[in-house]
Design an enzyme around this catalytic site. Structure first.
Site, mmCIF file in Angstrom:
data_model
loop_
_atom_site.group_PDB
_atom_site.id
_atom_site.type_symbol
_atom_site.label_atom_id
_atom_site.label_comp_id
_atom_site.label_asym_id
_atom_site.label_seq_id
_atom_site.Cartn_x
_atom_site.Cartn_y
_atom_site.Cartn_z
ATOM 1 N N GLY A 169 -10.973 -3.139 6.778
ATOM 2 C CA GLY A 169 -10.797 -3.029 8.219
ATOM 3 C C GLY A 169 -11.473 -4.138 9.004
ATOM 4 N N ASP B 179 -5.728 -8.182 4.492
ATOM 5 C CA ASP B 179 -4.755 -7.399 5.254
ATOM 6 C C ASP B 179 -5.070 -7.494 6.748
ATOM 7 O OD1 ASP B 179 -3.010 -5.553 6.281
ATOM 8 O OD2 ASP B 179 -3.837 -3.815 5.260
ATOM 9 N N ASP C 212 -1.224 -1.466 -3.994
ATOM 10 C CA ASP C 212 -2.614 -1.483 -3.529
ATOM 11 C C ASP C 212 -3.120 -0.034 -3.400
ATOM 12 O OD1 ASP C 212 -4.936 -2.684 -2.526
ATOM 13 O OD2 ASP C 212 -4.206 -2.696 -0.446
ATOM 14 N N HIS C 213 -4.281 0.248 -3.928
ATOM 15 C CA HIS C 213 -4.925 1.569 -3.824
ATOM 16 C C HIS C 213 -3.995 2.723 -4.206
ATOM 17 C CE1 HIS C 213 -8.733 0.246 -2.174
ATOM 18 N NE2 HIS C 213 -8.052 -0.638 -1.494
ATOM 19 N N ARG D 186 13.162 -10.478 18.841
ATOM 20 C CA ARG D 186 13.175 -11.646 17.955
ATOM 21 C C ARG D 186 12.327 -12.791 18.499
ATOM 22 N NH1 ARG D 186 19.605 -11.658 17.567
ATOM 23 N NH2 ARG D 186 19.165 -11.405 19.777
ATOM 24 N N SER E 264 0.858 -1.194 0.000
ATOM 25 C CA SER E 264 0.000 0.000 0.000
ATOM 26 C C SER E 264 0.890 1.239 0.000
ATOM 27 C CB SER E 264 -0.894 0.001 1.240
ATOM 28 O OG SER E 264 -0.079 0.166 2.396
ATOM 29 N N GLY F 206 -11.410 -6.034 0.979
ATOM 30 C CA GLY F 206 -12.074 -6.172 2.282
ATOM 31 C C GLY F 206 -12.493 -7.592 2.591
ATOM 32 N N ASN G 43 -8.381 -9.911 -1.402
ATOM 33 C CA ASN G 43 -7.443 -9.080 -0.633
ATOM 34 C C ASN G 43 -7.586 -9.289 0.873
ATOM 35 O OD1 ASN G 43 -6.941 -7.954 -3.117
ATOM 36 N ND2 ASN G 43 -7.325 -5.840 -2.488
HETATM 37 P P1 13P Z 1 -9.231 -6.276 4.807
HETATM 38 O O1 13P Z 1 -9.207 -5.016 5.620
HETATM 39 O O2 13P Z 1 -10.566 -6.958 4.898
HETATM 40 O O3 13P Z 1 -8.133 -7.197 5.139
HETATM 41 O O4 13P Z 1 -9.069 -5.864 3.280
HETATM 42 C C1 13P Z 1 -7.812 -5.493 2.766
HETATM 43 C C2 13P Z 1 -7.890 -4.907 1.407
HETATM 44 O O5 13P Z 1 -8.879 -4.989 0.722
HETATM 45 C C3 13P Z 1 -6.690 -4.204 0.923
HETATM 46 O O6 13P Z 1 -6.900 -3.589 -0.303
#
Ligand code: 13P
Length: 316
Positions: free
Chosen positions: A177, A256, A81-82, A281, A48, A212, A254
């Protein structure tokens, strides 16, 4: 081996979806590669704009180049991403990214097409694939706070024809999110399979992208809260929905947030249980193993696990 998302989607279309995972640092990169090799899956690394700014974008790029040497078996795309138009050009011109996302979904339909078209022209001249977005997801991504507006299938058809983008992120009920679906009277929860189906009918063989897609597992949230966290009750996309969506043309999923939850759970539990420790570590090792486990599990659900040999053979 770095390939384009377009190459991966041609192989995966209608059979499985490829996991697209956001990473920010060395531990995530290591867990990501391990998990994909363990489960024998092709994958997409998502970077991102926030990840590029976290330290210096060159650190993350160098980590990925090193991972390519350490894991020579891996087949993956490197994807922005984005992206804004400017970030897309920076990644295209770097010669390192094999795929970029131009997110002009907050612009008017006409401007979204015009901006995407400019990025497509520059990207295709360098052999880079382009993902665009139509419709608005809810939630927070980078500095964009979105309110949901589902993709209109008839607009998707026109958008793809006019912009020339290689894949399309569609708004089908998910949001970015940890807080995705809120129960409201009369409001549909979960994925809008009707919208995916309609888009597939209008654009047969064309790859769709689902943003998402984290599942926000209850067990993970409960463990975080039991170790001192204060997350609200929530739920995400059921993993059982991945394969049905993939069969309707969703080629990229996707994820994250679920990776961030693993990080939070590991570190909260580690320091709760071993308050005398201070070597970064020690929890780092636990996190890399747990993140790799999460990646392998997601790939099973996406259907991408076990596909690596087939992808290698088809790429020739
Ligand atoms: P999440 O927040 O559901 O993991 O989605 C991540 C996403 O779409 C990044 O582009």
């Amino acid at each position: 081996m770095i390939v384009t998302t377009d190459q991966l989607f041609k192989i995966a279309y209608g059979r499985y979806a490829v996991g697209a995972y956001n990473i920010n640092n060395l531990e995530q990169a290591t867990g990501l590669f391990r998990g994909n090799i363990e489960s024998q899956a092709p994958f997409i690394i998502q970077i991102s704009r926030g990840a590029r700014k976290y330290t210096d974008k060159r650190f993350l790029e160098a980590i990925i180049r090193a991972a390519e040497d350490v894991f020579p078996e891996a087949i993956f795309a490197v994807h922005l991403d984005h992206g804004t138009e400017e970030a897309c050009y920076d990644c295209i011109d770097s010669g390192f990214y094999s795929s970029v996302m131009i997110d002009a979904s907050h612009e008017s339909f006409e401007d979204n097409i015009a901006i995407t078209k400019r990025v497509v022209e520059r990207a295709h001249a360098r052999g880079v694939s382009v993902e665009a977005e139509l419709g608005m997801l809810g939630g927070v991504e980078e500095d964009i706070v979105g309110s949901v507006c589902l993709t209109k299938p008839e607009e998707a058809e026109e958008f793809v024809a006019q912009s020339g983008c290689d894949s399309l992120a569609v708004a089908i009920g998910t949001s970015h999110g940890a807080y995705k679906f809120t129960a409201e009277p009369g409001k549909k929860m979960g994925l809008h399979f009707d919208v995916i189906e309609d888009i597939q009918k209008r654009l047969p063989g064309y790859p769709m992208v689902m943003h998402g897609s984290s599942s926000v597992p209850k067990d993970e949230v409960d463990r975080i809260n039991a170790a001192g966290g204060k997350m609200k009750d929530t739920s995400g996309v059921p993993e059982e929905d991945f394969l049905p969506a993939a069969r309707m043309g969703v080629c990229k999923v996707n994820i994250d947030t679920d990776g961030r939850l693993v990080w939070t759970r590991v570190h909260r539990e580690f320091f709760r249980d071993q308050p005398e420790k201070f070597d970064l570590r020690d929890p780092g090792k636990v996190y890399m193993a747990e993140y790799a486990k999460m990646i392998a599990h997601k790939n099973e659900k996406l259907g991408s696990a076990g596909q690596l040999d087939d992808v290698r053979a088809k790429l020739g």
